[in-house]
Scaffold this motif. Structure first.
Motif, PDB file in Angstrom:
ATOM      1  N   VAL A  66      16.891  44.018  34.133  1.00  0.00           N
ATOM      2  CA  VAL A  66      17.499  42.966  34.956  1.00  0.00           C
ATOM      3  C   VAL A  66      18.361  42.115  34.042  1.00  0.00           C
ATOM      4  N   ASN A  67      19.609  41.918  34.410  1.00  0.00           N
ATOM      5  CA  ASN A  67      20.525  41.110  33.619  1.00  0.00           C
ATOM      6  C   ASN A  67      21.100  40.007  34.492  1.00  0.00           C
ATOM      7  N   ASN A  68      20.946  38.768  34.063  1.00  0.00           N
ATOM      8  CA  ASN A  68      21.555  37.638  34.756  1.00  0.00           C
ATOM      9  C   ASN A  68      22.886  37.353  34.079  1.00  0.00           C
ATOM     10  N   LEU A  69      23.958  37.404  34.862  1.00  0.00           N
ATOM     11  CA  LEU A  69      25.304  37.273  34.330  1.00  0.00           C
ATOM     12  C   LEU A  69      26.092  36.245  35.127  1.00  0.00           C
ATOM     13  N   GLU A  70      27.188  35.779  34.565  1.00  0.00           N
ATOM     14  CA  GLU A  70      28.168  34.984  35.292  1.00  0.00           C
ATOM     15  C   GLU A  70      29.449  35.790  35.261  1.00  0.00           C
ATOM     16  N   GLU A  71      29.924  36.198  36.438  1.00  0.00           N
ATOM     17  CA  GLU A  71      31.056  37.118  36.528  1.00  0.00           C
ATOM     18  C   GLU A  71      32.125  36.603  37.468  1.00  0.00           C
ATOM     19  N   LEU A  72      33.351  37.069  37.248  1.00  0.00           N
ATOM     20  CA  LEU A  72      34.468  36.796  38.135  1.00  0.00           C
ATOM     21  C   LEU A  72      34.465  37.892  39.195  1.00  0.00           C
ATOM     22  N   ILE A  73      34.357  37.502  40.462  1.00  0.00           N
ATOM     23  CA  ILE A  73      34.280  38.458  41.560  1.00  0.00           C
ATOM     24  C   ILE A  73      35.627  38.505  42.273  1.00  0.00           C
ATOM     25  N   ASP A  74      36.183  39.701  42.444  1.00  0.00           N
ATOM     26  CA  ASP A  74      37.416  39.883  43.214  1.00  0.00           C
ATOM     27  C   ASP A  74      37.023  40.480  44.554  1.00  0.00           C
ATOM     28  N   SER A  75      36.809  39.618  45.543  1.00  0.00           N
ATOM     29  CA  SER A  75      36.332  40.089  46.836  1.00  0.00           C
ATOM     30  C   SER A  75      37.413  40.794  47.640  1.00  0.00           C
ATOM     31  N   GLY A  76      38.644  40.811  47.155  1.00  0.00           N
ATOM     32  CA  GLY A  76      39.714  41.497  47.857  1.00  0.00           C
ATOM     33  C   GLY A  76      39.994  42.887  47.299  1.00  0.00           C
ATOM     34  N   ALA A  77      39.252  43.314  46.299  1.00  0.00           N
ATOM     35  CA  ALA A  77      39.491  44.617  45.680  1.00  0.00           C
ATOM     36  C   ALA A  77      39.069  45.741  46.618  1.00  0.00           C
ATOM     37  N   ASP A  78      39.773  46.877  46.531  1.00  0.00           N
ATOM     38  CA  ASP A  78      39.438  48.046  47.350  1.00  0.00           C
ATOM     39  C   ASP A  78      38.308  48.857  46.743  1.00  0.00           C
ATOM     40  N   GLU A  79      38.073  48.711  45.468  1.00  0.00           N
ATOM     41  CA  GLU A  79      37.035  49.459  44.753  1.00  0.00           C
ATOM     42  C   GLU A  79      36.127  48.491  44.013  1.00  0.00           C
ATOM     43  N   SER A  80      34.932  48.937  43.701  1.00  0.00           N
ATOM     44  CA  SER A  80      34.013  48.146  42.880  1.00  0.00           C
ATOM     45  C   SER A  80      34.144  48.639  41.443  1.00  0.00           C
ATOM     46  N   LEU A  81      34.689  47.791  40.570  1.00  0.00           N
ATOM     47  CA  LEU A  81      34.950  48.176  39.190  1.00  0.00           C
ATOM     48  C   LEU A  81      34.296  47.186  38.242  1.00  0.00           C
ATOM     49  N   MET A  82      33.942  47.664  37.050  1.00  0.00           N
ATOM     50  CA  MET A  82      33.426  46.776  36.011  1.00  0.00           C
ATOM     51  C   MET A  82      34.014  47.192  34.675  1.00  0.00           C
ATOM     52  N   ASP A  83      34.049  46.249  33.766  1.00  0.00           N
ATOM     53  CA  ASP A  83      34.620  46.462  32.448  1.00  0.00           C
ATOM     54  C   ASP A  83      33.796  47.474  31.663  1.00  0.00           C
ATOM     55  N   CYS A  84      34.466  48.398  30.969  1.00  0.00           N
ATOM     56  CA  CYS A  84      33.757  49.429  30.207  1.00  0.00           C
ATOM     57  C   CYS A  84      32.938  48.832  29.065  1.00  0.00           C
ATOM     58  N   GLU A  85      33.384  47.701  28.500  1.00  0.00           N
ATOM     59  CA  GLU A  85      32.607  47.063  27.442  1.00  0.00           C
ATOM     60  C   GLU A  85      31.277  46.531  27.979  1.00  0.00           C
ATOM     61  N   LEU A  86      31.267  46.020  29.219  1.00  0.00           N
ATOM     62  CA  LEU A  86      30.025  45.556  29.833  1.00  0.00           C
ATOM     63  C   LEU A  86      29.087  46.732  30.092  1.00  0.00           C
ATOM     64  N   VAL A  87      29.645  47.853  30.509  1.00  0.00           N
ATOM     65  CA  VAL A  87      28.842  49.067  30.732  1.00  0.00           C
ATOM     66  C   VAL A  87      28.135  49.453  29.436  1.00  0.00           C
ATOM     67  N   GLU A  88      28.876  49.467  28.334  1.00  0.00           N
ATOM     68  CA  GLU A  88      28.291  49.815  27.036  1.00  0.00           C
ATOM     69  C   GLU A  88      27.263  48.774  26.593  1.00  0.00           C
ATOM     70  N   LYS A  89      27.609  47.494  26.723  1.00  0.00           N
ATOM     71  CA  LYS A  89      26.729  46.405  26.289  1.00  0.00           C
ATOM     72  C   LYS A  89      25.375  46.451  27.005  1.00  0.00           C
ATOM     73  N   LEU A  90      25.394  46.777  28.314  1.00  0.00           N
ATOM     74  CA  LEU A  90      24.157  46.800  29.093  1.00  0.00           C
ATOM     75  C   LEU A  90      23.462  48.158  29.077  1.00  0.00           C
ATOM     76  N   GLY A  91      24.068  49.137  28.409  1.00  0.00           N
ATOM     77  CA  GLY A  91      23.451  50.457  28.306  1.00  0.00           C
ATOM     78  C   GLY A  91      23.411  51.204  29.630  1.00  0.00           C
ATOM     79  N   ILE A  92      24.426  51.016  30.445  1.00  0.00           N
ATOM     80  CA  ILE A  92      24.488  51.690  31.741  1.00  0.00           C
ATOM     81  C   ILE A  92      25.085  53.077  31.528  1.00  0.00           C
ATOM     82  N   ARG A  93      24.414  54.086  32.068  1.00  0.00           N
ATOM     83  CA  ARG A  93      24.915  55.455  31.912  1.00  0.00           C
ATOM     84  C   ARG A  93      26.178  55.636  32.755  1.00  0.00           C
TER      85      ARG A  93
END
Length: 128
Positions: A66-93
């Motif tokens: 479980v990770n508690n974060l503060e993030e910028l949300i783009d509610s108008g985006a057509d896709e759900s995307l996240m930064d690749c550095e965050l993926v690596e930092k959190l160890g997400i496959r």
């Protein structure tokens, strides 16, 4: 937003789109983003005296941990995307996408190409 110009009616927008004419100047052969009339009347650039603040949203991202974060949300985006550095930092496959996703701005300009997909994640924002 553009000051001093009337907004086009839906009918006029449809007509210009079908005829391949610019929404800004009504001439054929280009889009708003490359309109010579718009560029000629552009307001000069200025530097902000202090940094622009962005509203961050507190989220809870759940995968193996479980990770508690503060993030910028783009509610108008057509896709759900996240930064690749965050993926690596959190160890997400993640794994390669079979067809990369090209992210584009509203004016059609390509921003970046996303070539990976993550494992499923759960995100909670308050009670959602």
């Amino acid at each position: 937003m553009q000051l001093g110009r009337a907004r086009l009616t839906q009918e006029e927008r449809r007509k210009r789109l079908l005829e391949g004419r610019c929404f800004y100047c009504s001439e054929a052969g280009h889009l708003v983003v490359t309109c010579p009339a718009k560029q000629a009347s552009a307001v000069s650039q200025f530097e902000a005296s202090k940094p622009v603040s962005r509203t961050l949203t507190k989220v809870q991202l759940i995968h193996h941990t479980v990770n508690n974060l503060e993030e910028l949300i783009d509610s108008g985006a057509d896709e759900s995307l996240m930064d690749c550095e965050l993926v690596e930092k959190l160890g997400i496959r993640s794994e390669p996408l079979t067809k990369p996703i090209r992210a584009r701005a509203l004016d059609g300009k390509e921003l970046f190409v996303n070539s990976r997909i993550t494992e499923p994640l759960h995100m909670h924002i308050k009670d959602h």
